[in-house]
Scaffold this motif. Sequence first.
Motif, mmCIF file in Angstrom:
data_model
loop_
_atom_site.group_PDB
_atom_site.id
_atom_site.type_symbol
_atom_site.label_atom_id
_atom_site.label_comp_id
_atom_site.label_asym_id
_atom_site.label_seq_id
_atom_site.Cartn_x
_atom_site.Cartn_y
_atom_site.Cartn_z
ATOM 1 N N GLU A 2 -28.337 -88.092 43.715
ATOM 2 C CA GLU A 2 -28.374 -89.178 42.742
ATOM 3 C C GLU A 2 -28.048 -88.644 41.348
ATOM 4 O O GLU A 2 -28.479 -87.558 40.976
ATOM 5 C CB GLU A 2 -29.753 -89.846 42.715
ATOM 6 N N SER A 4 -27.914 -89.954 37.222
ATOM 7 C CA SER A 4 -28.126 -91.016 36.239
ATOM 8 C C SER A 4 -26.753 -91.377 35.677
ATOM 9 O O SER A 4 -25.822 -90.561 35.709
ATOM 10 C CB SER A 4 -29.056 -90.551 35.122
ATOM 11 N N GLN A 25 -21.942 -90.115 46.471
ATOM 12 C CA GLN A 25 -22.861 -89.788 45.387
ATOM 13 C C GLN A 25 -23.359 -91.091 44.771
ATOM 14 O O GLN A 25 -22.566 -91.965 44.428
ATOM 15 C CB GLN A 25 -22.152 -88.952 44.317
ATOM 16 N N VAL A 26 -24.663 -91.213 44.627
ATOM 17 C CA VAL A 26 -25.275 -92.427 44.095
ATOM 18 C C VAL A 26 -25.449 -92.288 42.584
ATOM 19 O O VAL A 26 -25.933 -91.269 42.097
ATOM 20 C CB VAL A 26 -26.648 -92.675 44.760
ATOM 21 N N THR A 28 -27.307 -94.029 39.315
ATOM 22 C CA THR A 28 -28.402 -94.935 39.004
ATOM 23 C C THR A 28 -28.320 -95.411 37.556
ATOM 24 O O THR A 28 -27.796 -94.727 36.689
ATOM 25 C CB THR A 28 -29.769 -94.264 39.237
ATOM 26 N N GLU A 32 -32.454 -97.390 39.000
ATOM 27 C CA GLU A 32 -32.089 -98.174 40.181
ATOM 28 C C GLU A 32 -30.646 -97.890 40.582
ATOM 29 O O GLU A 32 -29.785 -97.689 39.727
ATOM 30 C CB GLU A 32 -32.260 -99.665 39.878
ATOM 31 N N ARG A 33 -30.414 -97.892 41.887
ATOM 32 C CA ARG A 33 -29.043 -97.655 42.376
ATOM 33 C C ARG A 33 -28.091 -98.682 41.775
ATOM 34 O O ARG A 33 -28.359 -99.876 41.814
ATOM 35 C CB ARG A 33 -28.993 -97.782 43.897
ATOM 36 N N VAL A 36 -21.946 -96.284 43.983
ATOM 37 C CA VAL A 36 -21.768 -95.131 44.863
ATOM 38 C C VAL A 36 -20.343 -94.649 44.691
ATOM 39 O O VAL A 36 -19.397 -95.440 44.757
ATOM 40 C CB VAL A 36 -22.036 -95.502 46.345
#
Length: 84
Positions: A2, A4, A25-26, A28, A32-33, A36
Amino acid sequence: MEWSLQDAKNQFSKLVQKARRDGPQVVTLRGERAAVVLSAADYDALRAHRPSLIDDLLAGPAWDEELAEAVDRRAKTPSRDAAF
């Protein structure tokens, strides 16, 4: 992994490299998501098995004789008054 949003912006090149090497790769936003990031290969693999809109339309139910006759019987002229 994750990231930011701020880190993703500051290290975009690294983010893309990790997506290519390690997978999605997420990103946020405020914890919160939000997004991607995928490699082009992962994206292409997802899209490869999805039919297009045209495929979906052409794969619709077959017309039986009753429906075909109903379409043929319909009025051949517009149902609205075409005069302005």
